[in-house]
Design an enzyme around this catalytic site. Structure first.
Site, PDB file in Angstrom:
ATOM      1  NE  ARG A  56     -11.793 -44.185 -20.793  1.00  0.00           N
ATOM      2  CZ  ARG A  56     -12.004 -44.411 -19.712  1.00  0.00           C
ATOM      3  NH1 ARG A  56     -11.303 -44.521 -18.675  1.00  0.00           N
ATOM      4  NH2 ARG A  56     -13.363 -44.320 -19.484  1.00  0.00           N
ATOM      5  CG  ASP A 105     -24.694 -43.742 -27.441  1.00  0.00           C
ATOM      6  OD1 ASP A 105     -24.025 -43.599 -26.634  1.00  0.00           O
ATOM      7  OD2 ASP A 105     -25.295 -44.885 -27.433  1.00  0.00           O
ATOM      8  CG  ASN A 136     -20.603 -42.874 -15.568  1.00  0.00           C
ATOM      9  OD1 ASN A 136     -22.049 -43.636 -14.799  1.00  0.00           O
ATOM     10  ND2 ASN A 136     -19.464 -43.197 -15.158  1.00  0.00           N
ATOM     11  CE1 TYR A 189     -22.136 -55.951 -26.211  1.00  0.00           C
ATOM     12  CE2 TYR A 189     -21.872 -54.712 -28.786  1.00  0.00           C
ATOM     13  CZ  TYR A 189     -22.137 -54.842 -26.909  1.00  0.00           C
ATOM     14  OH  TYR A 189     -21.761 -53.278 -26.159  1.00  0.00           O
ATOM     15  N   GLY A 190     -25.214 -56.138 -29.317  1.00  0.00           N
ATOM     16  CA  GLY A 190     -26.142 -54.512 -29.203  1.00  0.00           C
ATOM     17  C   GLY A 190     -25.961 -54.429 -30.698  1.00  0.00           C
ATOM     18  N   GLY A 191     -24.882 -53.741 -30.597  1.00  0.00           N
ATOM     19  CA  GLY A 191     -24.810 -52.548 -31.376  1.00  0.00           C
ATOM     20  C   GLY A 191     -24.717 -53.542 -32.773  1.00  0.00           C
ATOM     21  CB  SER A 223     -18.022 -46.573 -27.050  1.00  0.00           C
ATOM     22  OG  SER A 223     -18.699 -45.940 -27.990  1.00  0.00           O
ATOM     23  CE  LYS A 280     -23.581 -47.036 -29.929  1.00  0.00           C
ATOM     24  NZ  LYS A 280     -23.529 -45.854 -29.638  1.00  0.00           N
ATOM     25  CD  GLU A 321     -16.595 -33.776  -5.797  1.00  0.00           C
ATOM     26  OE1 GLU A 321     -17.036 -32.572  -6.273  1.00  0.00           O
ATOM     27  OE2 GLU A 321     -16.015 -33.712  -5.310  1.00  0.00           O
ATOM     28  CB  CYS A 326     -15.259 -42.049 -22.543  1.00  0.00           C
ATOM     29  SG  CYS A 326     -13.778 -42.384 -23.483  1.00  0.00           S
ATOM     30  CG  HIS A 329     -21.484 -41.759 -30.667  1.00  0.00           C
ATOM     31  ND1 HIS A 329     -19.950 -41.978 -29.642  1.00  0.00           N
ATOM     32  CD2 HIS A 329     -22.281 -42.635 -29.786  1.00  0.00           C
ATOM     33  CE1 HIS A 329     -20.550 -43.249 -29.771  1.00  0.00           C
ATOM     34  NE2 HIS A 329     -21.311 -43.603 -28.675  1.00  0.00           N
ATOM     35  NE  ARG A 355     -21.366 -52.155 -23.633  1.00  0.00           N
ATOM     36  CZ  ARG A 355     -21.564 -51.047 -24.323  1.00  0.00           C
ATOM     37  NH1 ARG A 355     -22.250 -49.735 -24.141  1.00  0.00           N
ATOM     38  NH2 ARG A 355     -20.129 -50.276 -24.829  1.00  0.00           N
ATOM     39  NE  ARG A 364     -19.854 -49.594 -30.991  1.00  0.00           N
ATOM     40  CZ  ARG A 364     -18.650 -48.744 -31.265  1.00  0.00           C
ATOM     41  NH1 ARG A 364     -17.839 -49.477 -32.307  1.00  0.00           N
ATOM     42  NH2 ARG A 364     -17.996 -48.367 -29.971  1.00  0.00           N
TER      43      ARG A 364
HETATM   44  C1  PEP Z   1     -22.104 -50.943 -28.421  1.00  0.00           C
HETATM   45  O1  PEP Z   1     -21.200 -51.015 -28.066  1.00  0.00           O
HETATM   46  O2  PEP Z   1     -22.939 -51.880 -28.933  1.00  0.00           O
HETATM   47  C2  PEP Z   1     -22.933 -49.928 -28.171  1.00  0.00           C
HETATM   48  C3  PEP Z   1     -24.708 -49.474 -28.351  1.00  0.00           C
HETATM   49  O3  PEP Z   1     -22.780 -49.031 -27.475  1.00  0.00           O
HETATM   50  P1  PEP Z   1     -21.312 -47.511 -27.433  1.00  0.00           P
HETATM   51  O4  PEP Z   1     -21.858 -46.664 -27.722  1.00  0.00           O
HETATM   52  O5  PEP Z   1     -20.703 -47.812 -25.780  1.00  0.00           O
HETATM   53  O6  PEP Z   1     -20.445 -48.267 -28.230  1.00  0.00           O
HETATM   54 MN    MN Z   2     -22.094 -45.154 -27.598  1.00  0.00          MN
HETATM   55 NA    NA Z   3     -19.486 -50.101 -27.631  1.00  0.00          NA
END
Ligand code: PEP
Ligand code: MN
Ligand code: NA
Length: 601
Positions: free
Chosen positions: A411, A288, A269, A212-214, A263, A221, A510, A265, A241, A380, A73
């Site tokens: 973190r 998320d 998981n 890219y993704g976000g 993001s 997002k 744990e 962190c 979030h 990813r 992002r």
């Molecule tokens: C991203 O980075 O594009 C995303 C969707 O996830 P994140 O919440 O890890 O930023």
């Molecule tokens: Mn996220």
């Molecule tokens: Na991200």
């Protein structure tokens, strides 16, 4: 052009307008079918944009490599274009909507030349929701279409549910790389010029230059957090979030927990955690994003608006997240910027012993002797949530789940103990508003720097963060006037380190021990010590059976160090001062009270 099964006037007019501006060679309406997925991915493999993975190892799955400049992002290029600059607040980039639109209109002019414009109707959350949350993304990236099919409910069903007059969020996306006649394409076309723009008043999203993704999967997002947070402010709910998990005790008592972490962190998981404590069971609702609305019972009910998981790959393996590995083994996934094995599988750092040879995320030969990691730290996996073996049945319920507890976490190497319970709702909002974390590779920029990340929403609040804090405080009024119905708030830190740099707490499965303590606090059963910062777990109150933990480490991970906390206060003061008059007075009062308690400690 394929036949549109809609006569939605606003939608058709908008598509005409965008097509006239961006001049794609053709327009394709996406139906979301398997046949369409096969056609798209075949074309992407044919063009070299995707590599098909081995059918046995990862069925119907693909490997993608981005341009090395388009890997995360771009917060510096992300804008909230409210009419009034003051409404964007000090944490967002701002440009006047008319100015941004005229600037981006010139970028979009002819930007889809030589390419296909895909029409992607999608719905965030279940289609049978009382008020389905529609969007339509227009994009010239087939990678985005394939990813949106995984991440959202998408296609013909959505279009028909929209009818002729449903409201929708128009999401315009172009990679900004027109193809001239005879010009050969690259595997990951994008532009050096990037804008990720949001128009909160008109509920529109314009994205340019990144695949890219976000930056490009605009339902995620941009819509489900930035635009939805504005709608949530106006309508009295929360777009957050957060992961959502269902936790069942050995006695069969069910609790629902939401958790906000920045993001990269560990939200994914935690959402899929396999408890090490016998008899405890975790099921996943979301990893998320949580949309939380009041139910008739005055409680906050959360839904996950997404349909897939877009998780950080490195560090994911059978030890840290076995359920993610099981999800991925079922296939139907897109992997971006991880490494490719010689036998057609994927690999990333954290998966154990590396193979003798890989093709790294830059397409280069990689061996264990190589200096750089094989996978980008923000690489990813994009995979259907329905493949998660521990998906809770409630995932499908449009009412969602009633949240018992909210975890805020970041973190932090120092200062923040493993788990602290807030004294009340406003103190919980204070914890969220002052949440801090060391930066990660999830956004372009320096890694490992402590920054305030309120409610883990710093890059995602679609309006003035001071107003956002007030909105959180005001949620107490929404609970049918009964604040006791609100979730209890906890501040956690899995990442505290010793003087030698070691993690003090083993984390992962744990963390079920911390979840057990949280649940027991809800029931008024577990012990805590009242400290200046809130109710911190006592070493005896944590169930550590079967865990080999050095008592000194346990003491250190739970310690409230007055000096460390006092050192934090000037940073919090500076943070709060950013918001001027918009910082709710009760949060200043919380800070003053904390300072006074620390001084007495
Ligand atoms: C991203 O980075 O594009 C995303 C969707 O996830 P994140 O919440 O890890 O930023
Ligand atoms: Mn996220
Ligand atoms: Na991200």
């Amino acid at each position: 052009m394929s036949h549109p099964h809609t006569s939605h006037p606003r939608l058709l007019a908008w598509i005409d307008e965008v097509a006239a501006l961006t001049t794609p060679d053709r327009i394709v309406w996406c139906d979301g079918s398997d046949a369409e997925w096969t056609r798209l991915t075949d074309e992407l493999v044919e063009s070299g944009a995707l590599v098909r993975l081995d059918q046995e190892k990862k069925p119907n799955s693909f490997w993608a490599r981005t341009d090395p400049s388009d890997v995360a992002r771009v917060e510096e290029r992300t804008f909230i274009c409210s009419v009034d600059e003051a409404d964007a607040g000090p944490t967002n980039n701002w440009m006047a909507p008319a100015e941004m639109k005229s600037l981006m209109t010139e970028l979009y002019r002819g930007s889809m030349r030589g390419r296909t414009m895909y029409v992607v109707p999608f719905c965030m959350g279940p289609l049978d929701a009382e008020q389905p949350m529609f969007g339509v993304e227009l994009t010239d990236s087939p990678y985005v279409v394939a990813s949106m099919r995984i991440m959202t409910r998408m296609g013909a069903e959505v279009l028909s549910a929209m009818g002729d007059d449903a409201d929708f969020v128009p999401c315009l996306h172009s990679i900004g790389a027109p193809l001239e006649p005879g010009q050969s394409d690259v595997a990951w076309p994008c532009s050096e010029t990037k804008y990720i723009s949001h128009f909160p008043e008109t509920r529109e999203i314009w994205s340019f230059g990144s695949g890219y993704g976000g930056n490009s999967l605009l339902g995620k997002k941009c819509y489900a957090l930035r635009i939805a947070s504005v709608a949530a402010r106006d309508e009295g709910w929360l777009a957050e979030h957060m992961l959502i998990m269902k936790l069942t005790s050995p006695e069969g008592q069910v609790r629902y927990i939401a958790g906000a972490f920045p993001s990269a962190c560990g939200k994914t998981n935690l959402a899929m955690l396999e408890p090490t404590l016998p008899g405890w069971k975790v099921e996943t609702v979301g990893d998320d994003i949580a949309w939380m609305r009041f139910g008739e019972d005055g409680r906050l009910w959360a839904t996950n608006p997404e349909f897939g998981l877009f998780g950080v790959a490195p560090g994911t393996d059978f030890h840290t997240n076995p359920n993610a590995m099981r999800t991925l083994a079922k296939g139907n996934s897109v992997f971006t910027n991880v490494a490719l094995t010689d036998d057609g599988d994927i690999w990333w750092e954290g998966m154990g012993e590396p193979p003798a040879h890989l093709t790294d995320w830059k397409g280069q030969d990689w061996t264990p002797e190589s200096q750089a990691p094989s996978s980008h730290p923000n690489s990813r996996f994009c995979t259907p949530i329905e493949q998660c073996p521990i998906l809770a049945d409630e995932y499908y319920d449009p009412r969602g789940v009633p949240i018992d507890a909210i975890l805020f976490g970041g973190r932090r190497k120092t200062t923040i103990p493993l788990v602290t319970e807030a004294r009340d709702w406003v103190h919980g909002v204070y914890m969220g508003a002052t949440l801090s974390s060391e930066t990660t590779a999830a956004a372009v920029g320096q890694v490992g720097v402590v920054r305030r990340d309120p409610m883990a929403m710093l890059p995602f609040i679609g309006y003035h963060a001071g107003d956002y804090f007030q909105h959180w405080i005001d949620m107490a009024k929404g609970a049918s006037g009964d604040a006791s119905k609100l979730p209890k708030v906890f501040y956690v830190n899995w990442f505290r380190r010793g003087d030698d740099g070691r993690f003090l707490w083993p984390g992962f499965g744990e963390n079920s021990r911390v979840l057990k303590w949280v649940v027991e606090r809800l029931d008024g059963k577990a012990d805590a010590v009242e400290t200046p910062i809130g109710h911190v777990a006592t070493p005896e109150a944590l169930d550590l059976s079967g865990l080999d933990l050095d008592p000194a480490d346990l003491e250190a991970v739970l310690r409230v160090d007055t000096d460390e906390w006092l050192a934090e206060l000037p940073q919090v003061t500076e943070w709060f001062e950013k918001f001027g008059d918009k910082l709710p007075a009760v949060l200043w009062a919380e800070l003053d009270a904390l300072r006074a308690r620390l001084a007495d400690a």
